[in-house]
Enzyme design. Structure first.
Site, PDB file in Angstrom:
ATOM      1  N   ASN A   1      -1.395  -5.915 -16.079  1.00  0.00           N
ATOM      2  CA  ASN A   1      -2.374  -5.723 -15.025  1.00  0.00           C
ATOM      3  C   ASN A   1      -3.176  -6.998 -14.786  1.00  0.00           C
ATOM      4  O   ASN A   1      -3.271  -7.861 -15.654  1.00  0.00           O
ATOM      5  CB  ASN A   1      -3.343  -4.599 -15.387  1.00  0.00           C
ATOM      6  CG  ASN A   1      -2.696  -3.230 -15.331  1.00  0.00           C
ATOM      7  OD1 ASN A   1      -1.781  -3.003 -14.554  1.00  0.00           O
ATOM      8  ND2 ASN A   1      -3.179  -2.316 -16.151  1.00  0.00           N
TER       9      ASN A   1
ATOM     10  N   ASN B   1      -8.483  10.411 -15.006  1.00  0.00           N
ATOM     11  CA  ASN B   1      -8.360   9.883 -13.646  1.00  0.00           C
ATOM     12  C   ASN B   1      -8.663  10.922 -12.573  1.00  0.00           C
ATOM     13  O   ASN B   1      -9.252  10.613 -11.539  1.00  0.00           O
ATOM     14  CB  ASN B   1      -6.953   9.324 -13.417  1.00  0.00           C
ATOM     15  CG  ASN B   1      -6.688   8.053 -14.188  1.00  0.00           C
ATOM     16  OD1 ASN B   1      -7.536   7.577 -14.933  1.00  0.00           O
ATOM     17  ND2 ASN B   1      -5.496   7.504 -14.034  1.00  0.00           N
TER      18      ASN B   1
ATOM     19  N   ASN C   1      -6.423  -0.702  -9.836  1.00  0.00           N
ATOM     20  CA  ASN C   1      -7.029  -0.832 -11.164  1.00  0.00           C
ATOM     21  C   ASN C   1      -8.545  -0.915 -11.105  1.00  0.00           C
ATOM     22  O   ASN C   1      -9.248  -0.277 -11.904  1.00  0.00           O
ATOM     23  CB  ASN C   1      -6.478  -2.055 -11.891  1.00  0.00           C
ATOM     24  CG  ASN C   1      -5.058  -1.869 -12.382  1.00  0.00           C
ATOM     25  OD1 ASN C   1      -4.255  -2.803 -12.371  1.00  0.00           O
ATOM     26  ND2 ASN C   1      -4.713  -0.676 -12.830  1.00  0.00           N
TER      27      ASN C   1
ATOM     28  N   ASN D   1      -9.932   2.267 -13.188  1.00  0.00           N
ATOM     29  CA  ASN D   1     -10.136   2.060 -14.626  1.00  0.00           C
ATOM     30  C   ASN D   1     -11.586   1.910 -15.071  1.00  0.00           C
ATOM     31  O   ASN D   1     -12.012   2.594 -16.005  1.00  0.00           O
ATOM     32  CB  ASN D   1      -9.307   0.860 -15.092  1.00  0.00           C
ATOM     33  CG  ASN D   1      -7.815   1.104 -14.979  1.00  0.00           C
ATOM     34  OD1 ASN D   1      -7.369   2.026 -14.296  1.00  0.00           O
ATOM     35  ND2 ASN D   1      -7.020   0.288 -15.622  1.00  0.00           N
TER      36      ASN D   1
ATOM     37  N   LYS E   1      -1.778  -3.880  -6.822  1.00  0.00           N
ATOM     38  CA  LYS E   1      -1.968  -3.143  -8.075  1.00  0.00           C
ATOM     39  C   LYS E   1      -3.396  -3.323  -8.582  1.00  0.00           C
ATOM     40  O   LYS E   1      -4.027  -2.363  -9.051  1.00  0.00           O
ATOM     41  CB  LYS E   1      -0.970  -3.635  -9.130  1.00  0.00           C
ATOM     42  CG  LYS E   1      -1.121  -2.957 -10.516  1.00  0.00           C
ATOM     43  CD  LYS E   1      -0.836  -1.477 -10.460  1.00  0.00           C
ATOM     44  CE  LYS E   1      -1.053  -0.782 -11.806  1.00  0.00           C
ATOM     45  NZ  LYS E   1      -0.181  -1.284 -12.874  1.00  0.00           N
TER      46      LYS E   1
ATOM     47  N   SER F   1      -6.045   3.314 -19.609  1.00  0.00           N
ATOM     48  CA  SER F   1      -6.021   2.434 -20.776  1.00  0.00           C
ATOM     49  C   SER F   1      -7.392   1.842 -21.073  1.00  0.00           C
ATOM     50  O   SER F   1      -7.730   1.617 -22.241  1.00  0.00           O
ATOM     51  CB  SER F   1      -4.999   1.307 -20.571  1.00  0.00           C
ATOM     52  OG  SER F   1      -5.330   0.538 -19.425  1.00  0.00           O
TER      53      SER F   1
ATOM     54  N   ASN G   1      -4.319  11.841 -16.755  1.00  0.00           N
ATOM     55  CA  ASN G   1      -4.169  10.632 -17.565  1.00  0.00           C
ATOM     56  C   ASN G   1      -5.520  10.043 -17.970  1.00  0.00           C
ATOM     57  O   ASN G   1      -6.439   9.958 -17.159  1.00  0.00           O
ATOM     58  CB  ASN G   1      -3.373   9.587 -16.774  1.00  0.00           C
ATOM     59  CG  ASN G   1      -2.837   8.477 -17.658  1.00  0.00           C
ATOM     60  OD1 ASN G   1      -2.460   8.726 -18.799  1.00  0.00           O
ATOM     61  ND2 ASN G   1      -2.805   7.270 -17.137  1.00  0.00           N
TER      62      ASN G   1
ATOM     63  N   GLU H   1      -9.473  -5.044 -20.366  1.00  0.00           N
ATOM     64  CA  GLU H   1      -8.896  -5.988 -19.403  1.00  0.00           C
ATOM     65  C   GLU H   1      -9.865  -6.320 -18.267  1.00  0.00           C
ATOM     66  O   GLU H   1      -9.447  -6.904 -17.267  1.00  0.00           O
ATOM     67  CB  GLU H   1      -7.631  -5.388 -18.779  1.00  0.00           C
ATOM     68  CG  GLU H   1      -6.481  -5.227 -19.727  1.00  0.00           C
ATOM     69  CD  GLU H   1      -5.270  -4.604 -19.042  1.00  0.00           C
ATOM     70  OE1 GLU H   1      -4.157  -5.119 -19.231  1.00  0.00           O
ATOM     71  OE2 GLU H   1      -5.439  -3.607 -18.317  1.00  0.00           O
TER      72      GLU H   1
ATOM     73  N   LYS I   1      -2.012  -6.424 -23.659  1.00  0.00           N
ATOM     74  CA  LYS I   1      -3.097  -6.571 -22.708  1.00  0.00           C
ATOM     75  C   LYS I   1      -3.142  -7.995 -22.171  1.00  0.00           C
ATOM     76  O   LYS I   1      -2.624  -8.925 -22.771  1.00  0.00           O
ATOM     77  CB  LYS I   1      -4.431  -6.234 -23.376  1.00  0.00           C
ATOM     78  CG  LYS I   1      -4.544  -4.788 -23.859  1.00  0.00           C
ATOM     79  CD  LYS I   1      -4.569  -3.846 -22.681  1.00  0.00           C
ATOM     80  CE  LYS I   1      -4.762  -2.410 -23.160  1.00  0.00           C
ATOM     81  NZ  LYS I   1      -4.708  -1.464 -22.043  1.00  0.00           N
TER      82      LYS I   1
END
Length: 215
Positions: A26, A117, A103, A107, A99, A170, A167, A182, A2
């Site tokens: 990420n 998701n 996220n 997330n 990206k 994370s 999914n 994160e 992470k």
């Protein structure tokens, strides 16, 4: 690893090798941390491959994606990782931000609502995910970052939600496990940069606070 582990890992990498070091994580800020310890002998990459952590040292690959690498030693790693269809980009900020926009849209909301998701494809979650992404994109553009236009960003979001519909992201896995997330490197970075520019980021601020309250 992470993003929160970057400092310790960068120190370890500097001790273990004199060769180039790659951060494949990420969020924003990882390359800056890496450069503090291995200087210009560094690279950073982003991937849209979707994986699920089954147990320590064991993952399940649930969705094929891309791997783009940039930074001072980006071309070295892109060549080394041709077996993974890695490509090189000279525009590091662009690949990191594009990206990050996905996220921040997916997330935190999935983690707060405790859903896969795919649930974000439907209202009212879809509008919230889209708005969070567009808010962060406004900060990126004010910073002069090269990112896709809003229409393409939303298309990218819809595509990722579809391809990773089953999914568990994370961040949701971390929240369920009581682990640190994160969020500081994602929404936290958007909020911090927005404050520096004088741009309000209420959606990212709210998600940042809500995720932190779950720990």
């Amino acid at each position: 690893s992470k993003s929160k582990d970057t400092i310790d890992l960068a120190k370890a990498a500097a001790f273990l090798t004199s060769g180039p070091v790659l951060s494949l994580q990420n969020g924003l800020g990882n390359l800056e941390i890496l450069k503090e310890h291995v200087f210009e002998n560094s690279a950073v990459g982003v991937t849209t491959n979707a994986v699920k952590r089954i147990q320590p040292g064991c993952i399940e690959w649930v969705g094929k994606g891309s791997l783009v690498i940039g930074g001072p030693k980006g071309e070295v790693f892109a060549k080394t990782l041709t077996c993974l269809d890695a490509s090189y980009s000279a525009d590091v900020s662009s690949i990191l931000w594009n990206k990050l926009l996905l996220n921040v849209a997916i997330n935190p909301l999935a983690a707060i609502c405790g859903v896969k998701n795919g649930e974000l494809r439907f209202e009212p979650l879809l509008s919230q995910a889209e708005s969070t992404m567009i808010e962060a994109a406004s900060v990126a553009r004010m910073l002069g970052i090269s990112i896709d236009d809003d229409h393409q960003l939303l298309q990218n979001l819809h595509s990722v939600l579809e391809s990773t519909s089953e999914n568990i992201c994370s961040m949701l896995a971390d929240v369920k496990a009581g682990k640190e997330t994160e969020i500081d490197m994602l929404c936290g970075q958007v909020v911090m940069r927005g404050e520096q520019l004088g741009i309000p980021t209420p959606l990212n601020s709210m998600l940042l606070s809500q995720i932190k309250s779950l720990r």
